[in-house]
Scaffold this motif. Structure first.
Motif, short mmCIF file in Angstrom:
data_model
loop_
_atom_site.label_atom_id
_atom_site.label_comp_id
_atom_site.label_asym_id
_atom_site.label_seq_id
_atom_site.Cartn_x
_atom_site.Cartn_y
_atom_site.Cartn_z
N LEU A 184 56.90 27.65 37.41
CA LEU A 184 55.77 27.98 36.54
C LEU A 184 55.51 29.49 36.54
CD1 LEU A 184 53.34 25.18 37.78
CD2 LEU A 184 54.60 25.19 35.62
N PRO A 185 55.16 30.06 35.37
CA PRO A 185 54.80 31.48 35.32
C PRO A 185 53.39 31.70 35.87
CG PRO A 185 54.53 30.50 33.16
CD PRO A 185 55.10 29.42 34.05
N VAL A 186 53.19 32.80 36.57
CA VAL A 186 51.88 33.14 37.12
C VAL A 186 51.64 34.64 36.94
CG1 VAL A 186 51.95 31.28 38.84
CG2 VAL A 186 52.79 33.57 39.44
N PHE A 187 50.41 35.05 37.17
CA PHE A 187 50.05 36.46 37.22
C PHE A 187 49.33 36.75 38.53
CE2 PHE A 187 50.59 36.43 32.59
CZ PHE A 187 51.22 37.65 32.40
N GLY A 188 49.67 37.89 39.12
CA GLY A 188 48.90 38.42 40.23
C GLY A 188 48.02 39.53 39.72
N VAL A 189 46.71 39.48 39.98
CA VAL A 189 45.77 40.44 39.40
C VAL A 189 44.85 41.00 40.48
CG1 VAL A 189 45.78 39.32 37.12
CG2 VAL A 189 44.11 38.61 38.85
N THR A 190 44.29 42.17 40.19
CA THR A 190 43.24 42.72 41.02
C THR A 190 41.92 42.20 40.48
OG1 THR A 190 43.29 44.70 39.62
CG2 THR A 190 44.50 44.79 41.69
N PRO A 191 41.07 41.61 41.32
CA PRO A 191 39.89 40.89 40.81
C PRO A 191 38.71 41.77 40.42
CG PRO A 191 39.98 40.73 43.20
CD PRO A 191 41.23 41.45 42.77
N GLU A 192 38.67 43.04 40.85
CA GLU A 192 37.51 43.87 40.58
C GLU A 192 37.29 44.05 39.07
OE1 GLU A 192 39.12 44.57 44.56
OE2 GLU A 192 39.98 44.70 42.55
N ARG A 193 36.13 43.64 38.59
CA ARG A 193 35.78 43.73 37.16
C ARG A 193 36.87 43.14 36.27
NH1 ARG A 193 32.81 49.62 36.25
NH2 ARG A 193 31.21 49.36 37.86
N LEU A 194 37.44 42.07 36.72
CA LEU A 194 38.57 41.47 35.99
C LEU A 194 38.20 41.07 34.57
CD1 LEU A 194 41.43 40.20 35.93
CD2 LEU A 194 40.42 38.13 36.89
N THR A 195 37.02 40.50 34.40
CA THR A 195 36.66 39.98 33.07
C THR A 195 36.36 41.08 32.06
OG1 THR A 195 34.37 39.70 33.84
CG2 THR A 195 35.82 37.78 33.97
N ARG A 196 36.34 42.35 32.50
CA ARG A 196 36.20 43.45 31.54
C ARG A 196 37.53 43.71 30.82
NH1 ARG A 196 31.74 46.90 32.58
NH2 ARG A 196 30.04 45.55 33.29
N THR A 197 38.64 43.35 31.45
CA THR A 197 39.96 43.59 30.86
C THR A 197 40.66 42.30 30.43
OG1 THR A 197 40.94 43.57 33.07
CG2 THR A 197 40.30 45.71 32.17
N LEU A 198 40.37 41.20 31.13
CA LEU A 198 40.96 39.90 30.81
C LEU A 198 39.86 38.86 30.77
CD1 LEU A 198 44.10 39.82 33.17
CD2 LEU A 198 44.09 40.17 30.69
N ASP A 199 39.97 37.94 29.83
CA ASP A 199 38.99 36.86 29.72
C ASP A 199 39.71 35.52 29.80
OD1 ASP A 199 36.84 35.23 29.29
OD2 ASP A 199 36.62 35.71 27.17
N PRO A 200 39.93 34.99 31.00
CA PRO A 200 40.64 33.72 31.12
C PRO A 200 39.83 32.51 30.67
CG PRO A 200 40.73 35.00 33.16
CD PRO A 200 39.66 35.59 32.30
N GLY A 201 38.53 32.69 30.40
CA GLY A 201 37.68 31.56 30.03
C GLY A 201 37.35 30.70 31.25
N VAL A 202 36.64 31.29 32.21
CA VAL A 202 36.34 30.60 33.47
C VAL A 202 35.51 29.35 33.20
CG1 VAL A 202 35.20 30.78 35.70
CG2 VAL A 202 36.48 32.72 34.80
N ARG A 203 35.97 28.24 33.78
CA ARG A 203 35.23 26.98 33.67
C ARG A 203 34.32 26.79 34.89
NH1 ARG A 203 38.14 21.11 33.43
NH2 ARG A 203 38.57 21.69 31.25
#
Length: 388
Positions: free
Chosen positions: A123-142
Protein backbone atom coordinates in the motif's frame (compact mmCIF):
# COMPACT_ATOMS: atom_id res chain seq x y z
CA UNK A 1 -44.75 -4.37 -22.30
CA UNK A 2 -43.95 -7.35 -24.60
CA UNK A 3 -41.17 -7.33 -27.20
CA UNK A 4 -43.52 -6.43 -30.06
CA UNK A 5 -44.90 -3.46 -28.14
CA UNK A 6 -41.40 -2.30 -27.29
CA UNK A 7 -40.38 -2.47 -30.95
CA UNK A 8 -43.45 -0.41 -31.92
CA UNK A 9 -42.39 2.20 -29.39
CA UNK A 10 -38.85 2.14 -30.77
CA UNK A 11 -40.06 2.49 -34.34
CA UNK A 12 -42.45 5.39 -33.69
CA UNK A 13 -39.82 8.18 -34.10
CA UNK A 14 -38.67 6.64 -37.38
CA UNK A 15 -41.98 7.57 -39.05
CA UNK A 16 -40.80 11.16 -39.09
CA UNK A 17 -38.23 10.33 -41.82
CA UNK A 18 -40.56 9.88 -44.79
CA UNK A 19 -41.40 6.67 -46.67
CA UNK A 20 -38.10 5.03 -45.71
CA UNK A 21 -38.77 5.83 -42.07
CA UNK A 22 -42.28 4.39 -42.24
CA UNK A 23 -40.89 1.19 -43.75
CA UNK A 24 -38.31 1.02 -40.95
CA UNK A 25 -41.02 1.56 -38.30
CA UNK A 26 -43.17 -1.18 -39.85
CA UNK A 27 -40.22 -3.56 -39.86
CA UNK A 28 -39.50 -2.80 -36.19
CA UNK A 29 -43.05 -3.76 -35.25
CA UNK A 30 -43.28 -6.81 -37.55
CA UNK A 31 -39.81 -8.24 -36.89
CA UNK A 32 -39.40 -7.77 -33.15
CA UNK A 33 -37.49 -11.05 -32.68
CA UNK A 34 -35.03 -10.23 -35.43
CA UNK A 35 -34.38 -6.72 -34.14
CA UNK A 36 -34.02 -8.03 -30.60
CA UNK A 37 -31.42 -10.54 -31.81
CA UNK A 38 -29.49 -7.68 -33.44
CA UNK A 39 -29.66 -5.45 -30.35
CA UNK A 40 -28.61 -8.10 -27.82
CA UNK A 41 -24.93 -8.47 -28.87
CA UNK A 42 -24.55 -4.68 -29.02
CA UNK A 43 -25.90 -4.46 -25.47
CA UNK A 44 -23.41 -7.09 -24.34
CA UNK A 45 -20.33 -5.52 -25.91
CA UNK A 46 -21.32 -2.04 -24.67
CA UNK A 47 -21.96 -3.21 -21.10
CA UNK A 48 -18.78 -5.29 -20.98
CA UNK A 49 -16.51 -2.50 -22.25
CA UNK A 50 -18.13 0.15 -20.04
CA UNK A 51 -17.84 -1.92 -16.84
CA UNK A 52 -14.25 -2.98 -17.47
CA UNK A 53 -12.99 0.47 -18.44
CA UNK A 54 -15.03 2.56 -16.03
CA UNK A 55 -14.03 0.71 -12.85
CA UNK A 56 -10.38 1.78 -12.85
CA UNK A 57 -11.15 5.16 -14.43
CA UNK A 58 -13.63 5.95 -11.64
CA UNK A 59 -11.01 5.32 -8.97
CA UNK A 60 -8.38 7.35 -10.83
CA UNK A 61 -10.80 10.24 -11.41
CA UNK A 62 -11.93 10.23 -7.77
CA UNK A 63 -8.32 10.10 -6.61
CA UNK A 64 -7.37 13.07 -8.79
CA UNK A 65 -10.34 15.06 -7.44
CA UNK A 66 -9.39 14.19 -3.86
CA UNK A 67 -5.76 15.10 -4.51
CA UNK A 68 -6.83 18.59 -5.57
CA UNK A 69 -9.01 18.91 -2.47
CA UNK A 70 -6.23 17.71 -0.18
CA UNK A 71 -3.61 20.22 -1.33
CA UNK A 72 -3.80 23.59 0.46
CA UNK A 73 -0.17 24.65 -0.01
CA UNK A 74 0.78 27.54 -2.28
CA UNK A 75 4.35 26.46 -3.02
CA UNK A 76 6.42 23.29 -2.90
CA UNK A 77 10.15 22.74 -2.51
CA UNK A 78 12.12 19.80 -3.88
CA UNK A 79 15.87 19.22 -3.84
CA UNK A 80 18.08 17.17 -6.13
CA UNK A 81 19.54 14.34 -4.09
CA UNK A 82 16.99 14.75 -1.33
CA UNK A 83 16.08 17.33 1.28
CA UNK A 84 18.76 18.02 3.85
CA UNK A 85 18.17 17.57 7.56
CA UNK A 86 16.49 20.59 9.12
CA UNK A 87 15.25 21.96 5.78
CA UNK A 88 11.60 22.16 6.86
CA UNK A 89 12.57 23.91 10.11
CA UNK A 90 14.60 26.54 8.22
CA UNK A 91 11.73 27.14 5.82
CA UNK A 92 9.27 27.68 8.70
CA UNK A 93 11.44 30.51 9.99
CA UNK A 94 11.31 32.46 6.72
CA UNK A 95 9.17 35.63 6.64
CA UNK A 96 5.92 35.04 4.77
CA UNK A 97 5.73 31.31 5.55
CA UNK A 98 2.53 30.42 7.35
CA UNK A 99 3.15 26.67 7.56
CA UNK A 100 5.49 24.08 6.05
CA UNK A 101 5.01 20.32 5.87
CA UNK A 102 7.50 17.76 4.65
CA UNK A 103 5.78 14.88 2.83
CA UNK A 104 7.72 11.73 1.94
CA UNK A 105 6.05 8.96 -0.11
CA UNK A 106 6.64 5.31 0.68
CA UNK A 107 5.04 1.89 0.81
CA UNK A 108 4.12 -0.57 3.56
CA UNK A 109 2.90 -4.15 3.66
CA UNK A 110 -0.32 -5.11 5.42
CA UNK A 111 -1.07 -8.74 6.23
CA UNK A 112 -4.62 -9.80 5.42
CA UNK A 113 -6.66 -12.86 4.55
CA UNK A 114 -7.93 -13.32 0.99
CA UNK A 115 -10.43 -16.18 0.53
CA UNK A 116 -9.03 -17.83 3.62
CA UNK A 117 -5.40 -17.55 2.51
CA UNK A 118 -2.95 -15.11 4.13
CA UNK A 119 -1.29 -12.54 1.86
CA UNK A 120 0.63 -9.27 2.06
CA UNK A 121 -0.91 -6.20 0.44
CA UNK A 122 1.46 -3.44 -0.70
CA UNK A 123 0.00 0.00 0.00
CA UNK A 124 1.19 3.57 -0.71
CA UNK A 125 1.70 5.81 2.33
CA UNK A 126 3.01 9.27 3.19
CA UNK A 127 5.29 10.27 6.02
CA UNK A 128 4.55 13.86 7.12
CA UNK A 129 5.60 16.40 9.71
CA UNK A 130 2.49 17.04 11.85
CA UNK A 131 3.10 20.68 12.84
CA UNK A 132 0.31 22.81 11.31
CA UNK A 133 -0.34 19.96 8.90
CA UNK A 134 -3.88 21.02 8.01
CA UNK A 135 -2.60 24.39 6.74
CA UNK A 136 -0.88 22.59 3.84
CA UNK A 137 -2.85 19.32 3.58
CA UNK A 138 -6.49 18.60 4.31
CA UNK A 139 -6.98 14.84 4.69
CA UNK A 140 -10.56 15.35 5.94
CA UNK A 141 -10.11 14.17 9.54
CA UNK A 142 -13.01 12.07 10.79
CA UNK A 143 -11.81 11.23 14.32
CA UNK A 144 -8.74 12.04 16.40
CA UNK A 145 -6.02 14.64 15.90
CA UNK A 146 -3.26 14.58 13.27
CA UNK A 147 -1.15 16.91 15.43
CA UNK A 148 -0.46 13.88 17.64
CA UNK A 149 1.29 12.05 14.80
CA UNK A 150 4.70 10.97 16.12
CA UNK A 151 7.04 7.99 15.65
CA UNK A 152 5.14 4.94 16.85
CA UNK A 153 1.76 6.35 15.79
CA UNK A 154 -0.33 6.29 12.61
CA UNK A 155 -3.42 7.82 11.00
CA UNK A 156 -5.70 5.48 9.05
CA UNK A 157 -8.06 6.11 6.12
CA UNK A 158 -11.72 5.80 7.11
CA UNK A 159 -12.56 2.81 4.90
CA UNK A 160 -9.44 0.92 5.92
CA UNK A 161 -10.12 1.75 9.57
CA UNK A 162 -13.62 0.30 9.25
CA UNK A 163 -12.22 -2.84 7.62
CA UNK A 164 -9.61 -3.27 10.37
CA UNK A 165 -11.91 -2.23 13.21
CA UNK A 166 -9.38 0.51 14.01
CA UNK A 167 -10.12 3.73 15.88
CA UNK A 168 -8.04 6.29 17.82
CA UNK A 169 -6.30 4.43 20.62
CA UNK A 170 -6.18 1.01 18.91
CA UNK A 171 -3.10 -0.44 17.20
CA UNK A 172 -2.26 -1.48 13.62
CA UNK A 173 0.59 -3.80 12.64
CA UNK A 174 2.48 -3.00 9.42
CA UNK A 175 5.63 -4.29 7.75
CA UNK A 176 7.96 -1.76 6.12
CA UNK A 177 9.98 -2.13 2.95
CA UNK A 178 13.14 -2.97 4.92
CA UNK A 179 11.38 -6.01 6.40
CA UNK A 180 10.83 -4.58 9.87
CA UNK A 181 7.43 -4.96 11.49
CA UNK A 182 5.89 -2.32 13.76
CA UNK A 183 2.81 -2.01 15.96
CA UNK A 184 1.57 1.56 15.59
CA UNK A 185 -1.01 3.33 17.72
CA UNK A 186 -3.85 5.00 15.80
CA UNK A 187 -4.22 8.74 16.55
CA UNK A 188 -6.70 9.73 13.81
CA UNK A 189 -8.84 8.54 10.92
CA UNK A 190 -9.42 10.55 7.75
CA UNK A 191 -11.68 10.54 4.67
CA UNK A 192 -9.49 11.32 1.65
CA UNK A 193 -7.62 8.04 1.49
CA UNK A 194 -7.91 7.54 -2.28
CA UNK A 195 -5.45 10.41 -2.75
CA UNK A 196 -3.28 10.04 0.35
CA UNK A 197 -3.35 6.28 0.71
CA UNK A 198 -4.69 4.27 3.62
CA UNK A 199 -2.03 5.32 6.14
CA UNK A 200 -0.32 8.54 7.19
CA UNK A 201 2.86 8.16 9.24
CA UNK A 202 5.27 10.48 10.94
CA UNK A 203 8.03 11.49 8.54
CA UNK A 204 10.65 10.35 11.01
CA UNK A 205 8.96 6.95 11.33
CA UNK A 206 8.94 6.40 7.57
CA UNK A 207 12.51 7.65 7.03
CA UNK A 208 13.75 4.98 9.44
CA UNK A 209 12.66 2.34 6.93
CA UNK A 210 13.11 3.93 3.49
CA UNK A 211 16.14 4.23 1.24
CA UNK A 212 14.65 6.87 -1.12
CA UNK A 213 14.21 10.10 0.90
CA UNK A 214 14.93 12.18 -2.23
CA UNK A 215 11.32 11.68 -3.39
CA UNK A 216 9.99 13.96 -0.64
CA UNK A 217 9.03 17.60 -0.90
CA UNK A 218 8.13 20.43 1.44
CA UNK A 219 4.68 21.96 1.02
CA UNK A 220 4.52 25.64 1.94
CA UNK A 221 1.46 27.72 2.85
CA UNK A 222 2.17 31.41 2.49
CA UNK A 223 0.86 34.28 4.56
CA UNK A 224 -1.83 36.41 2.87
CA UNK A 225 0.49 39.43 2.61
CA UNK A 226 3.57 37.50 1.46
CA UNK A 227 5.43 38.51 -1.70
CA UNK A 228 5.57 35.27 -3.71
CA UNK A 229 8.60 36.26 -5.78
CA UNK A 230 10.65 37.30 -2.77
CA UNK A 231 9.61 34.18 -0.86
CA UNK A 232 10.48 31.93 -3.81
CA UNK A 233 14.03 33.30 -3.84
CA UNK A 234 14.29 32.90 -0.07
CA UNK A 235 13.17 29.28 -0.28
CA UNK A 236 15.77 28.56 -2.95
CA UNK A 237 18.51 30.00 -0.71
CA UNK A 238 17.28 28.15 2.40
CA UNK A 239 17.58 24.65 0.90
CA UNK A 240 20.71 23.62 -1.05
CA UNK A 241 19.82 22.53 -4.58
CA UNK A 242 16.19 23.54 -4.07
CA UNK A 243 13.64 23.66 -6.90
CA UNK A 244 10.59 25.72 -5.99
CA UNK A 245 7.23 24.82 -7.57
CA UNK A 246 4.94 27.82 -7.83
CA UNK A 247 2.00 25.64 -8.86
CA UNK A 248 2.46 22.45 -6.80
CA UNK A 249 1.28 19.17 -8.23
CA UNK A 250 -1.53 17.56 -6.21
CA UNK A 251 -0.50 15.14 -3.48
CA UNK A 252 -1.26 11.64 -4.68
CA UNK A 253 -0.10 8.24 -3.51
CA UNK A 254 0.04 5.71 -6.34
CA UNK A 255 -0.49 2.05 -5.52
CA UNK A 256 2.31 -0.21 -6.67
CA UNK A 257 1.70 -1.37 -10.22
CA UNK A 258 -1.42 0.78 -10.65
CA UNK A 259 -0.31 2.31 -13.97
CA UNK A 260 0.65 -1.10 -15.33
CA UNK A 261 -2.65 -2.57 -14.12
CA UNK A 262 -4.59 0.10 -16.02
CA UNK A 263 -2.64 -0.58 -19.21
CA UNK A 264 -3.22 -4.32 -18.83
CA UNK A 265 -6.93 -3.71 -18.21
CA UNK A 266 -7.27 -1.69 -21.43
CA UNK A 267 -5.33 -4.34 -23.34
CA UNK A 268 -7.56 -7.12 -21.99
CA UNK A 269 -10.71 -5.17 -22.87
CA UNK A 270 -9.34 -4.54 -26.37
CA UNK A 271 -8.54 -8.23 -26.89
CA UNK A 272 -11.82 -9.60 -25.55
CA UNK A 273 -13.70 -6.75 -27.20
CA UNK A 274 -12.18 -7.64 -30.58
CA UNK A 275 -13.50 -11.21 -30.34
CA UNK A 276 -16.88 -9.88 -29.19
CA UNK A 277 -17.01 -7.43 -32.10
CA UNK A 278 -16.35 -10.28 -34.52
CA UNK A 279 -19.26 -12.19 -32.97
CA UNK A 280 -21.51 -9.11 -33.23
CA UNK A 281 -20.45 -8.56 -36.84
CA UNK A 282 -21.21 -12.17 -37.73
CA UNK A 283 -24.62 -12.05 -36.04
CA UNK A 284 -25.64 -8.85 -37.79
CA UNK A 285 -24.35 -10.11 -41.15
CA UNK A 286 -26.39 -13.33 -40.83
CA UNK A 287 -29.50 -11.34 -39.95
CA UNK A 288 -28.94 -9.00 -42.91
CA UNK A 289 -28.31 -11.89 -45.32
CA UNK A 290 -31.57 -13.51 -44.24
CA UNK A 291 -33.45 -10.35 -45.23
CA UNK A 292 -32.60 -10.56 -48.92
CA UNK A 293 -35.91 -12.25 -49.91
CA UNK A 294 -37.83 -9.60 -47.95
CA UNK A 295 -35.98 -6.80 -49.73
CA UNK A 296 -36.60 -8.39 -53.14
CA UNK A 297 -40.29 -8.55 -52.34
CA UNK A 298 -40.32 -4.89 -51.31
CA UNK A 299 -38.62 -3.95 -54.57
CA UNK A 300 -41.21 -5.95 -56.55
CA UNK A 301 -43.95 -4.18 -54.56
CA UNK A 302 -42.63 -0.83 -55.77
CA UNK A 303 -40.20 0.36 -53.09
CA UNK A 304 -37.34 2.42 -54.51
CA UNK A 305 -33.68 1.80 -53.81
CA UNK A 306 -33.30 5.10 -52.01
CA UNK A 307 -36.31 4.32 -49.80
CA UNK A 308 -34.86 0.93 -48.88
CA UNK A 309 -31.41 2.34 -48.25
CA UNK A 310 -32.91 4.90 -45.91
CA UNK A 311 -34.97 2.18 -44.24
CA UNK A 312 -31.87 0.07 -43.63
CA UNK A 313 -29.85 3.00 -42.35
CA UNK A 314 -32.61 4.05 -39.97
CA UNK A 315 -33.02 0.47 -38.72
CA UNK A 316 -29.26 0.26 -38.13
CA UNK A 317 -29.31 3.61 -36.33
CA UNK A 318 -32.23 2.51 -34.15
CA UNK A 319 -30.40 -0.74 -33.36
CA UNK A 320 -27.21 1.09 -32.42
CA UNK A 321 -28.92 3.74 -30.27
CA UNK A 322 -31.04 1.17 -28.46
CA UNK A 323 -28.08 -1.16 -27.92
CA UNK A 324 -25.93 1.67 -26.56
CA UNK A 325 -28.65 3.01 -24.25
CA UNK A 326 -29.62 -0.41 -22.89
CA UNK A 327 -25.96 -1.44 -22.59
CA UNK A 328 -25.17 1.73 -20.64
CA UNK A 329 -28.18 1.08 -18.39
CA UNK A 330 -27.05 -2.50 -17.76
CA UNK A 331 -23.50 -1.35 -16.97
CA UNK A 332 -24.71 1.41 -14.66
CA UNK A 333 -26.11 -1.03 -12.10
CA UNK A 334 -22.79 -2.60 -11.02
CA UNK A 335 -20.87 0.62 -11.66
CA UNK A 336 -23.12 2.68 -9.39
CA UNK A 337 -22.74 0.11 -6.61
CA UNK A 338 -18.96 -0.07 -7.10
CA UNK A 339 -18.35 3.69 -7.28
CA UNK A 340 -20.60 4.44 -4.30
CA UNK A 341 -18.88 1.79 -2.17
CA UNK A 342 -15.28 2.56 -3.10
CA UNK A 343 -15.11 6.20 -4.17
CA UNK A 344 -18.35 7.81 -3.00
CA UNK A 345 -18.86 9.30 -6.46
CA UNK A 346 -20.74 8.62 -9.66
CA UNK A 347 -19.12 6.29 -12.23
CA UNK A 348 -16.70 7.95 -14.62
CA UNK A 349 -15.61 6.95 -18.11
CA UNK A 350 -13.00 9.06 -19.94
CA UNK A 351 -14.56 10.80 -22.96
CA UNK A 352 -11.95 9.28 -25.30
CA UNK A 353 -12.88 5.77 -24.19
CA UNK A 354 -16.61 6.53 -24.40
CA UNK A 355 -16.18 7.84 -27.96
CA UNK A 356 -14.14 4.73 -28.82
CA UNK A 357 -16.94 2.42 -27.60
CA UNK A 358 -19.58 4.33 -29.57
CA UNK A 359 -17.40 4.43 -32.69
CA UNK A 360 -16.70 0.70 -32.58
CA UNK A 361 -20.39 -0.12 -32.10
CA UNK A 362 -21.51 2.21 -34.90
CA UNK A 363 -18.85 0.90 -37.30
CA UNK A 364 -19.63 -2.73 -36.47
CA UNK A 365 -23.38 -2.26 -36.83
CA UNK A 366 -22.99 -0.48 -40.16
CA UNK A 367 -20.56 -3.08 -41.51
CA UNK A 368 -22.74 -5.98 -40.41
CA UNK A 369 -26.12 -4.60 -41.44
CA UNK A 370 -25.62 -2.77 -44.73
CA UNK A 371 -22.99 -4.31 -47.08
CA UNK A 372 -24.60 -7.82 -47.12
CA UNK A 373 -27.80 -6.44 -48.71
CA UNK A 374 -26.32 -3.94 -51.19
CA UNK A 375 -26.26 -6.51 -54.06
CA UNK A 376 -29.98 -7.15 -53.56
CA UNK A 377 -30.78 -3.45 -53.84
CA UNK A 378 -28.74 -3.08 -57.03
CA UNK A 379 -30.77 -5.71 -58.90
CA UNK A 380 -33.28 -4.75 -61.65
CA UNK A 381 -36.93 -5.01 -60.62
CA UNK A 382 -40.29 -3.67 -61.75
CA UNK A 383 -39.93 0.12 -61.82
CA UNK A 384 -41.43 1.75 -58.75
CA UNK A 385 -44.04 4.49 -59.16
CA UNK A 386 -41.93 6.90 -57.14
CA UNK A 387 -38.79 6.20 -59.20
CA UNK A 388 -35.16 6.53 -58.14
Amino acid sequence: MDRRGAMRLLGAPLRLFGPGGRLAAANCAASAHRLGAAITPIVLVTAFAAVQLSGGATMTHAGDAQARQVLRADLAVRADGGLTAGAVERIRELPGVRAATEAVPGTVLLARSQLGSPELERLPVFGVTPERLTRTLDPGVRNGDLARLRPGTIAVGADRADALGARPGSTVTLRFGDGQEARLRVVATYERAIALGDFLLSRDELLRHTSMPDAGRILVATAPDADRKVLTKALARAVPGARVERDPAPVRGEAAGQALAEVVSVAVVAAIGAFTVIAVLSTLALIATGRRPELRLLRLAGAGRRQLRRMLRLEAAATVVTGLVVGAAVASVPLLAFSAATAGTLPYLPPVQAVAIVSVVVTTAAAGSLPPVWPTLRGRYVPSPSGD
